[in-house]
Design an enzyme around this catalytic site. Structure first.
Site, mmCIF file in Angstrom:
data_model
loop_
_atom_site.group_PDB
_atom_site.id
_atom_site.type_symbol
_atom_site.label_atom_id
_atom_site.label_comp_id
_atom_site.label_asym_id
_atom_site.label_seq_id
_atom_site.Cartn_x
_atom_site.Cartn_y
_atom_site.Cartn_z
ATOM 1 C CE LYS A 180 -62.721 13.123 18.191
ATOM 2 N NZ LYS A 180 -63.947 13.428 18.957
HETATM 3 C C1 LIG Z 1 -65.379 9.413 13.799
HETATM 4 C C2 LIG Z 1 -65.934 10.764 14.140
HETATM 5 N N1 LIG Z 1 -66.337 11.590 13.150
HETATM 6 C C3 LIG Z 1 -66.814 12.817 13.419
HETATM 7 C C4 LIG Z 1 -66.925 13.291 14.710
HETATM 8 C C5 LIG Z 1 -67.484 14.652 14.965
HETATM 9 O O1 LIG Z 1 -66.514 15.524 15.481
HETATM 10 P P1 LIG Z 1 -66.889 16.954 16.100
HETATM 11 O O2 LIG Z 1 -67.361 16.708 17.502
HETATM 12 O O3 LIG Z 1 -65.626 17.742 16.051
HETATM 13 O O4 LIG Z 1 -67.947 17.545 15.243
HETATM 14 C C6 LIG Z 1 -66.512 12.472 15.766
HETATM 15 C C7 LIG Z 1 -66.623 12.961 17.153
HETATM 16 O O5 LIG Z 1 -66.378 12.266 18.113
HETATM 17 C C8 LIG Z 1 -65.999 11.179 15.474
HETATM 18 O O6 LIG Z 1 -65.606 10.361 16.460
#
Ligand SMILES: Cc1ncc(COP(=O)(O)O)c(C=O)c1O
Length: 383
Positions: A180
């Site tokens: 990110k």
């Molecule tokens: C659209 C979306 N939602 C949720 C997540 C989950 O994020 P995290 O890895 O911080 O749990 C991601 C991770 O790439 C994502 O792209």
């Protein structure tokens, strides 16, 4: 090999980590509190609550919205599976809808058609940093008495008509994962305009205690004992992580500007490649380009598999855009088969190209040349 993504850390992050290590307070504490205040100001929402990932943020959003086993939650199929899993954690039913192929985000018409008496919430994903039609979804939620939850995992720095993504929902969830724009390796945040949600979220992320923060020790008094008033979790973010994320947040404007410059360079270079669909653009919208994702339309000179292999052979890493949740084995084995052709097509034919802060001009050129060569059947390789 040019990676598809790479975190951009400097001496500031290193110094901030050292400060925290030397302070003796490495668990969630004062640095996280400051980070939360800075993040809420950046999004323009009264409250930000830091957690261990966007996945845990989405889970807590479900709990805060009171989503339970009799409820349905509408979300796009074309998303990272964590969005759907958060609904399943609560024993609720994810209602997957198809996307608009022009934006790869959930289709408002499909959402409207999927609303039932059981619908409790809509999860609006701003995929890859391009905003979904959040104002229309807000209206829809208000008209039907539903919670609007923004999955803004990819959308820190995304702006819609002057308003940051994450400022439209009853709750919004952000990711600080390594891919990110603002990252500390792993981490996440919720933002919310509601005082009662913020208080509840702070309790839920920390074992269900009845106090958000004990200030007695700051006054030189013995800490008050916490009481556990609900089932909670340990979803906290450590101060080591928050120290890094704070420094990253300071660089957000510059990070997004650089990403937009890279995207512009790619867009121009791929303009004449017929069938290579570039990321969407819209007036009044700042696309933060968490990822630069192209779609290879059917009938293009090269299929996605050989395209990615060819790029790998030229030293260019890629990834698929993301998944069609309804086609993943867990889902297929348990749910009735769904016909969501646009999501399936996007999962099959989308490719994320290298996009990160610090991607050099030379490496941008290598990516462009490799893509163009594969598209044109390689003659440019010899130029
Ligand atoms: C659209 C979306 N939602 C949720 C997540 C989950 O994020 P995290 O890895 O911080 O749990 C991601 C991770 O790439 C994502 O792209």
């Amino acid at each position: 090999m040019i990676p598809v993504a790479r975190p951009c850390f400097g001496l500031e992050e290193e110094a901030a980590v050292l400060d925290v290590l030397r302070s003796g307070w490495v668990a969630q504490g004062p640095t996280t509190e400051v980070f939360e205040r800075e993040f809420s100001a950046a999004i323009g929402v009264p409250h930000a609550v830091a957690v261990s990932s966007c996945t845990t943020a989405l889970h807590l959003a479900m709990v805060a919205a009171g989503v339970g086993s009799k409820d349905e939650v509408i979300l796009p199929s074309f998303t990272f599976p964590a969005t759907a899993n958060a609904v399943l954690y609560q024993g609720a039913t994810p209602v997957l809808v198809d996307i608009d192929p022009a934006t790869l985000n959930l289709s408002v018409d499909r959402v409207a058609a999927a609303i039932s008496r059981q619908t409790k919430a809509i999860i609006a994903v701003h995929l890859f940093g391009f905003p979904c039609e959040i104002a229309k979804l807000r209206e829809l939620c208000d008209a039907h008495g539903l919670y609007l939850i923004e999955d803004a995992a990819c959308a820190v720095g995304t702006v819609i008509e002057g308003r940051p993504a994450g400022s439209f929902g009853d709750l919004a969830c952000f990711s600080l994962h390594a891919r990110k724009i603002v990252t500390c390796g792993e981490g996440g945040l919720l933002t919310t305009p509601r005082d009662n949600f913020a208080e509840l979220l702070r309790s839920l992320r920390s074992h269900g205690t009845d106090r958000a923060a004990d200030t007695r020790h700051a006054e030189g008094l013995a800490p008050a004992p916490a009481h556990h008033v609900r089932v909670g979790y340990n979803y906290r973010l450590s101060d080591v992580h928050s120290a890094i994320a704070r420094e990253q947040l300071r660089k957000l404007t510059a990070f997004v500007a650089e990403r937009r410059e890279i995207a512009h360079e790619y867009d121009e270079a791929f303009r004449d490649l017929e069938g290579l669909r570039r990321p969407p653009r819209r007036d009044g919208v700042v696309h933060s380009y968490q990822s630069y994702v192209v779609v290879l339309e059917r009938g293009t000179p090269i299929e996605p598999g050989p395209f990615r292999d060819g790029l790998a052979r030229s030293g260019v890493s890629t990834r698929i855009g993301t998944y069609a949740v309804h086609e993943e084995p867990y889902w297929r084995d348990r749910a009735d088969s769904l016909d969501l052709p646009q999501s399936a097509e996007a999962a099959e034919r989308s490719v994320a190209l290298p996009m990160f802060n610090g991607l050099t001009a030379t490496d941008r050129g290598r990516v462009i040349e490799a893509v163009r060569s594969l598209w044109k059947g390689s003659p440019e390789l010899t130029l």
